[in-house]
Write an enzyme that holds these catalytic residues in place. Structure first.
Site: not given
Ligand code: GDP
Ligand code: IMO
Ligand code: MG
Length: 435
Positions: A12, A15, A39-40, A222
């Site tokens: 998270d 990416k 979840g991207h 991840q």
């Molecule tokens: P990922 O899994 O690495 O793609 O990241 P996620 O989407 O799960 O979580 C990142 C969260 O931060 C999302 O809700 C993005 O919309 C948000 N986000 C990304 N970059 C920024 C930033 O620079 N500032 C803020 N406030 N939110 C951001």
């Molecule tokens: P992105 O790509 C954050 C975490 C779960 C749990 C552990 C194992 O959005 O960064 P799993 O279901 O993979 O067997 O769970 O890994 N986890 C993540 N945490 N971002 C993710 O993906 C994750 N995918 C799995 O919360 O701790």
């Molecule tokens: Mg994510």
């Protein structure tokens, strides 16, 4: 130039946003591990897209999106995502390719995961309940089902035998409603009808793309500290989220990777169980969670929040050979008077500078903090480096120094445009002019 973009913390990191931003400079975006546990999130002009299986390049009409053999695919989740995109005006059409060697997440995998988590009790991992772990278990155990196997769903074919055995094993373990293997097979046949046009030899497709001079962006899911081998085992996911996953998860040679970009938050978050040395419980953690909107993009679970951990960061740099960093969510630290950064751990009276991946050891580490001043004006939405207050620039410079890698991209908001591409030779090499 082919570039790998991967998470350098516990997932998270942002990416999705960075991949979407860079995608127009690449012909192909390829996912190599994980599944719909990812979840991207991408925001474009206020519209939100959350990608789980489909690469975050899909919003750009000229980009081919590839799901590699290292990814585990729940066919229903994939179809739901394709429909969600269509409803938002994005047609996947001919731009998607799915590896025939990718393993399928079966309905019994989720049941087995729930059972395993319940049995662990207090020691539960806190997984996403998507069936990820059991699907990879079956792959390694050589009883998994691959996307290409779905081509023959006849009741007498080899796939039928495997499904029958696996469903019987599930029924022995789980009391209550029995699963019917023929119904499972029927659903696989329906999935094949829908997915088949996209299924291909991904390694070959990538080799052809390279020959044709199309640059490839490898999109990690991840993060390094959730890696099955190098992460905080057993509180990890079941795939290699570090750089080696690119080669095994797509069938590309290491020399196909020209650069590695690590995405990091300006602080730290983690979802699920496992050690998090810089975790802030109480009001300070709550504040970061609210201003960063730290709730899982896949499961909606609140993320645990804490200060930036430079010990963990250096470990991710070492594991992946990170050439550079993209630092996200700088704006979430706006309004803080002081910001802490963990520079070392203290354990049993000794200072530790290297990350102990052993979860027990890590859990007994105390963070050693350095305090930096907060900034005098907000960074939210800044698009030029000169728009950043001097304290924010000093914070970034300190993170670069501690990580031992330059920060070439700074993110100051969730929207695509809330980004600073820094004037840096590495970025110039990777994507041509950064402006
Ligand atoms: P990922 O899994 O690495 O793609 O990241 P996620 O989407 O799960 O979580 C990142 C969260 O931060 C999302 O809700 C993005 O919309 C948000 N986000 C990304 N970059 C920024 C930033 O620079 N500032 C803020 N406030 N939110 C951001
Ligand atoms: P992105 O790509 C954050 C975490 C779960 C749990 C552990 C194992 O959005 O960064 P799993 O279901 O993979 O067997 O769970 O890994 N986890 C993540 N945490 N971002 C993710 O993906 C994750 N995918 C799995 O919360 O701790
Ligand atoms: Mg994510």
């Amino acid at each position: 130039m082919n570039l790998a973009v991967l998470g350098a913390q516990w997932g998270d990191e942002g990416k999705g946003k960075i991949v979407d931003l860079l995608a127009p400079r690449f012909g192909v975006v390829a996912r190599y591990q994980g599944g719909h546990n990812a979840g991207h999130t991408v925001y474009v002009s206020g519209q939100k897209f959350v990608l789980h299986l489909i690469p975050s390049g899909i919003l750009h009409s000229g980009t081919t999106c590839i799901i590699g053999n290292g990814v585990v695919i729940d066919p229903n989740a994939l179809m739901t995502e394709i429909e969600m995109l269509a409803a938002l005006g994005i047609e996947v059409g001919q731009r998607l390719r799915i590896s025939d060697k990718a393993h399928v997440i079966m309905p019994y995998h989720r049941d087995l995961e729930l059972l395993a988590e319940a049995r662990r009790g207090e020691r539960k991992i806190g997984t996403t309940s998507r069936g990820i772990g059991p699907a990879y278990e079956d792959k390694i155990g050589r009883r998994g089902i691959r996307i290409g196997d779905l081509a023959d769903c006849s009741l007498t074919g080899p796939l039928a035998g495997v499904v029958k055995e696996n469903v019987a094993a599930r029924n022995r373990l789980i009391s209550g409603a029995e699963m019917d293997w023929q119904a499972v097979l029927g659903r696989l046949a329906a999935s094949w009808d829908r997915l088949q046009p996209w299924v291909t030899d991904v390694s070959l497709a990538l080799a052809e793309a390279r020959e044709a001079g199309r640059a490839i962006l490898f999109e990690g899911a991840q993060g390094a500290l959730l890696d099955i081998d190098h992460g905080t085992f057993p509180y990890v996911t079941s795939s290699n989220a570090t750089i080696g996953g690119v080669c095994t998860g797509l069938g590309v040679p290491p020399r196909a990777i020209d650069g590695v970009l690590g995405v990091v938050k300006a602080y730290t978050t983690r979802v699920g169980e496992g050690p998090l040395p810089t975790e802030l419980t109480g009001e300070a953690g709550e504040r970061l969670r609210e201003s960063g909107q730290e709730y899982g993009a896949s499961t909606g679970r609140p993320r645990r929040c804490g200060w930036f951990d430079a010990v963990a960061m250096r470990y991710a740099v070492r594991l992946n050979g990170l050439d550079a960093l993209a630092i996200s969510k700088l704006d979430v630290l706006d309004d803080l008077d002081e910001i802490c950064v963990c520079t070392a751990y203290r354990r049993e009276g000794k200072l530790l500078h290297d990350f102990p991946a052993d979860s027990g050891v890590l859990a007994s580490c105390e963070p050693v903090y350095e305090t930096l001043p907060g900034w005098s004006s907000p960074t939210q939405g800044a698009q030029r480096e000169t728009d950043l207050p001097s304290e924010a620039r000093a914070y970034v410079a300190r993170l670069e120094e501690l990580a031992g890698a330059p920060a070439v991209i700074l993110s100051t908001g969730s929207d695509r445009v809330d980004t600073i591409l820094r004037d840096h030779a590495i970025l110039e090499d990777w994507i041509g002019s950064s402006r």
